[in-house]
Motif scaffolding. Structure first.
Motif, mmCIF file in Angstrom:
data_model
loop_
_atom_site.group_PDB
_atom_site.id
_atom_site.type_symbol
_atom_site.label_atom_id
_atom_site.label_comp_id
_atom_site.label_asym_id
_atom_site.label_seq_id
_atom_site.Cartn_x
_atom_site.Cartn_y
_atom_site.Cartn_z
ATOM 1 N N ALA A 147 0.824 -1.205 0.000
ATOM 2 C CA ALA A 147 0.000 0.000 0.000
ATOM 3 C C ALA A 147 0.865 1.265 0.000
ATOM 4 C CB ALA A 147 -0.941 -0.002 1.200
ATOM 5 N N PHE A 148 2.026 1.187 0.637
ATOM 6 C CA PHE A 148 2.932 2.340 0.663
ATOM 7 C C PHE A 148 3.386 2.698 -0.748
ATOM 8 C CE2 PHE A 148 7.197 4.138 0.717
ATOM 9 C CZ PHE A 148 7.081 5.171 1.635
ATOM 10 N N TYR A 149 3.817 1.711 -1.495
ATOM 11 C CA TYR A 149 4.332 1.961 -2.844
ATOM 12 C C TYR A 149 3.222 2.472 -3.768
ATOM 13 C CZ TYR A 149 8.066 -0.776 -0.803
ATOM 14 O OH TYR A 149 9.046 -1.237 0.048
ATOM 15 N N ARG A 150 2.033 1.904 -3.632
ATOM 16 C CA ARG A 150 0.912 2.373 -4.450
ATOM 17 C C ARG A 150 0.548 3.809 -4.093
ATOM 18 N NH1 ARG A 150 2.310 -0.823 -8.087
ATOM 19 N NH2 ARG A 150 1.595 -2.995 -7.969
ATOM 20 N N ALA A 151 0.605 4.137 -2.815
ATOM 21 C CA ALA A 151 0.291 5.502 -2.387
ATOM 22 C C ALA A 151 1.325 6.491 -2.907
ATOM 23 C CB ALA A 151 0.201 5.566 -0.863
ATOM 24 N N VAL A 152 2.587 6.084 -2.933
ATOM 25 C CA VAL A 152 3.648 6.948 -3.468
ATOM 26 C C VAL A 152 3.440 7.184 -4.955
ATOM 27 C CG1 VAL A 152 6.123 7.118 -3.941
ATOM 28 C CG2 VAL A 152 5.326 6.326 -1.701
ATOM 29 N N GLU A 153 3.124 6.133 -5.681
ATOM 30 C CA GLU A 153 2.866 6.273 -7.118
ATOM 31 C C GLU A 153 1.742 7.275 -7.366
ATOM 32 O OE1 GLU A 153 3.629 1.495 -7.783
ATOM 33 O OE2 GLU A 153 1.746 2.403 -8.420
ATOM 34 N N ALA A 154 0.670 7.140 -6.571
ATOM 35 C CA ALA A 154 -0.482 8.028 -6.743
ATOM 36 C C ALA A 154 -0.127 9.469 -6.418
ATOM 37 C CB ALA A 154 -1.644 7.547 -5.879
ATOM 38 N N ALA A 155 0.628 9.653 -5.332
ATOM 39 C CA ALA A 155 0.996 11.014 -4.923
ATOM 40 C C ALA A 155 1.932 11.670 -5.928
ATOM 41 C CB ALA A 155 1.643 10.980 -3.540
ATOM 42 N N ALA A 156 2.874 10.895 -6.449
ATOM 43 C CA ALA A 156 3.836 11.441 -7.412
ATOM 44 C C ALA A 156 3.285 11.474 -8.829
ATOM 45 C CB ALA A 156 5.119 10.620 -7.378
ATOM 46 N N ARG A 157 2.204 10.705 -9.054
ATOM 47 C CA ARG A 157 1.597 10.565 -10.384
ATOM 48 C C ARG A 157 2.609 10.045 -11.404
ATOM 49 N NH1 ARG A 157 -1.468 16.212 -11.201
ATOM 50 N NH2 ARG A 157 0.518 16.941 -10.352
ATOM 51 N N ILE A 158 3.288 8.995 -10.971
ATOM 52 C CA ILE A 158 4.283 8.348 -11.821
ATOM 53 C C ILE A 158 3.993 6.853 -11.843
ATOM 54 C CG2 ILE A 158 6.741 7.847 -12.136
ATOM 55 C CD1 ILE A 158 7.365 10.474 -10.748
ATOM 56 N N LYS A 159 4.077 6.258 -13.030
ATOM 57 C CA LYS A 159 3.794 4.837 -13.154
ATOM 58 C C LYS A 159 4.940 4.004 -12.577
ATOM 59 C CE LYS A 159 0.828 5.351 -17.206
ATOM 60 N NZ LYS A 159 0.601 4.973 -18.618
ATOM 61 N N PRO A 160 4.619 2.808 -12.061
ATOM 62 C CA PRO A 160 5.658 2.001 -11.409
ATOM 63 C C PRO A 160 6.861 1.702 -12.282
ATOM 64 C CG PRO A 160 3.629 0.724 -11.771
ATOM 65 C CD PRO A 160 3.301 2.148 -12.004
ATOM 66 N N GLU A 161 6.636 1.469 -13.570
ATOM 67 C CA GLU A 161 7.759 1.134 -14.442
ATOM 68 C C GLU A 161 8.694 2.316 -14.703
ATOM 69 O OE1 GLU A 161 4.136 1.966 -17.141
ATOM 70 O OE2 GLU A 161 4.563 0.939 -15.232
ATOM 71 N N ALA A 162 8.267 3.511 -14.306
ATOM 72 C CA ALA A 162 9.097 4.705 -14.484
ATOM 73 C C ALA A 162 9.812 5.105 -13.197
ATOM 74 C CB ALA A 162 8.235 5.874 -14.968
ATOM 75 N N ILE A 163 9.839 4.193 -12.223
ATOM 76 C CA ILE A 163 10.449 4.484 -10.926
ATOM 77 C C ILE A 163 11.649 3.576 -10.674
ATOM 78 C CG2 ILE A 163 10.108 4.444 -8.418
ATOM 79 C CD1 ILE A 163 7.136 5.061 -8.936
ATOM 80 N N PHE A 164 12.746 4.191 -10.192
ATOM 81 C CA PHE A 164 13.896 3.458 -9.680
ATOM 82 C C PHE A 164 14.058 3.837 -8.218
ATOM 83 C CE2 PHE A 164 18.444 3.226 -8.646
ATOM 84 C CZ PHE A 164 18.654 1.868 -8.848
ATOM 85 N N PHE A 165 14.264 2.828 -7.365
ATOM 86 C CA PHE A 165 14.217 3.018 -5.914
ATOM 87 C C PHE A 165 15.454 2.430 -5.258
ATOM 88 C CE2 PHE A 165 12.501 0.889 -1.921
ATOM 89 C CZ PHE A 165 12.432 2.042 -1.149
ATOM 90 N N ILE A 166 16.018 3.162 -4.294
ATOM 91 C CA ILE A 166 17.118 2.621 -3.498
ATOM 92 C C ILE A 166 16.748 2.655 -2.017
ATOM 93 C CG2 ILE A 166 18.983 3.081 -5.115
ATOM 94 C CD1 ILE A 166 19.645 5.630 -3.567
ATOM 95 N N ASP A 167 17.069 1.569 -1.320
ATOM 96 C CA ASP A 167 16.746 1.421 0.096
ATOM 97 C C ASP A 167 17.804 0.518 0.713
ATOM 98 O OD1 ASP A 167 15.289 0.280 2.573
ATOM 99 O OD2 ASP A 167 13.835 1.747 1.846
ATOM 100 N N ASP A 168 18.046 0.671 2.005
ATOM 101 C CA ASP A 168 19.062 -0.147 2.658
ATOM 102 C C ASP A 168 18.509 -1.429 3.271
ATOM 103 O OD1 ASP A 168 17.709 1.438 4.625
ATOM 104 O OD2 ASP A 168 19.307 0.995 6.056
ATOM 105 N N LYS A 169 17.206 -1.681 3.122
ATOM 106 C CA LYS A 169 16.593 -2.898 3.660
ATOM 107 C C LYS A 169 16.076 -3.751 2.505
ATOM 108 C CE LYS A 169 15.313 -1.023 8.164
ATOM 109 N NZ LYS A 169 16.050 0.236 7.997
ATOM 110 N N ILE A 170 16.532 -4.990 2.461
ATOM 111 C CA ILE A 170 16.184 -5.859 1.345
ATOM 112 C C ILE A 170 14.682 -6.114 1.268
ATOM 113 C CG2 ILE A 170 16.586 -7.991 2.643
ATOM 114 C CD1 ILE A 170 17.297 -7.302 -1.108
ATOM 115 N N ALA A 171 13.991 -6.179 2.408
ATOM 116 C CA ALA A 171 12.541 -6.398 2.387
ATOM 117 C C ALA A 171 11.835 -5.272 1.653
ATOM 118 C CB ALA A 171 11.994 -6.534 3.807
ATOM 119 N N ASN A 172 12.314 -4.042 1.829
ATOM 120 C CA ASN A 172 11.708 -2.898 1.155
ATOM 121 C C ASN A 172 12.001 -2.911 -0.343
ATOM 122 O OD1 ASN A 172 10.887 -2.084 3.696
ATOM 123 N ND2 ASN A 172 12.564 -0.621 3.957
ATOM 124 N N VAL A 173 13.199 -3.348 -0.696
ATOM 125 C CA VAL A 173 13.581 -3.456 -2.100
ATOM 126 C C VAL A 173 12.730 -4.524 -2.790
ATOM 127 C CG1 VAL A 173 15.446 -4.127 -3.666
ATOM 128 C CG2 VAL A 173 15.918 -2.609 -1.725
#
Length: 204
Positions: A147-173
């Motif tokens: 739900a977090f990732y979907r909410a971010v997509e909606a807020a930024a108005r960017i499609k998932p395939e147009a996003i690159f993400f970096i995080d230090d926790k593998i579960a989040n990646v």
């Protein structure tokens, strides 16, 4: 040009502490608060409500501090906490600014409550370096919940395939990848460009 966004985690990625113990390593010496008391009396009891926007940080800190550190005000602890947890990785920030100049949008995707989010955005002036900030308390959910990732997509108005993400926790990646984002684990050993190339996202 199609909009592309780089989503960046804050703690452990953009903000790191020189001491492995983090911002609270000297808490007991400086403020007289045992870390175990803060963990048990505040974080375990109240943090979930605070970080998901269901309760105010100062209100819950006041309740907790009254039990184990009545001489310390919520304001004093917050200032100590935020100022000691404000070590920005300037090398990463500089690289991100070059990517921004190259046409990528920059967004923060982070698990924060309202006050620290404002501190990061305004006091540390991250608003000058990023196009948006998406955080748990404003969204009502946190990583690695899809739900977090979907909410971010909606807020930024960017499609998932147009996003690159970096995080230090593998579960989040892994959760980001499950949502269709390109994502990489941040260890500080590679540049953002190298990680982008490793998942072949920059070539899409």
């Amino acid at each position: 040009m199609r909009r592309k966004a780089i989503m960046v985690d804050v703690d452990g990625v953009l903000v790191t502490h020189p001491d492995a113990g983090g911002w609270s390593v000297n808490l007991e010496n400086d403020l007289g608060i045992p870390l175990a008391s803060l963990q048990d009396g505040f974080f375990r009891r109240h943090w979930a409500d605070v970080v998901h926007g269901r309760a105010a940080l100062r209100d819950r800190l006041a309740i907790a501090l009254a039990e184990f550190a009545p001489s310390v005000s919520p304001a004093a602890l917050i200032e100590y906490w935020f100022s000691n947890d404000a070590h920005i990785d300037e090398s990463l920030l500089a690289e991100l600014q070059l990517l921004r100049k190259a046409g990528f949008e920059l967004h923060l995707a982070t698990v924060q409550e309202h006050e620290r989010a404002a501190y990061l955005w305004d006091r540390l002036a991250l608003r000058d370096s990023f196009d948006g900030m998406h955080y748990a308390a404003s969204l009502g959910c946190s990583k690695p919940d899809h739900a977090f990732y979907r909410a971010v997509e909606a807020a930024a108005r960017i499609k998932p395939e147009a996003i690159f993400f970096i995080d230090d926790k593998i579960a989040n990646v892994e959760a980001a990848r499950e949502c269709g984002w390109a994502a990489a684990l941040w260890t500080g050993d590679s540049t953002v460009r190298e990680l982008m190339r490793a998942v072949q996202w920059d070539d899409r």
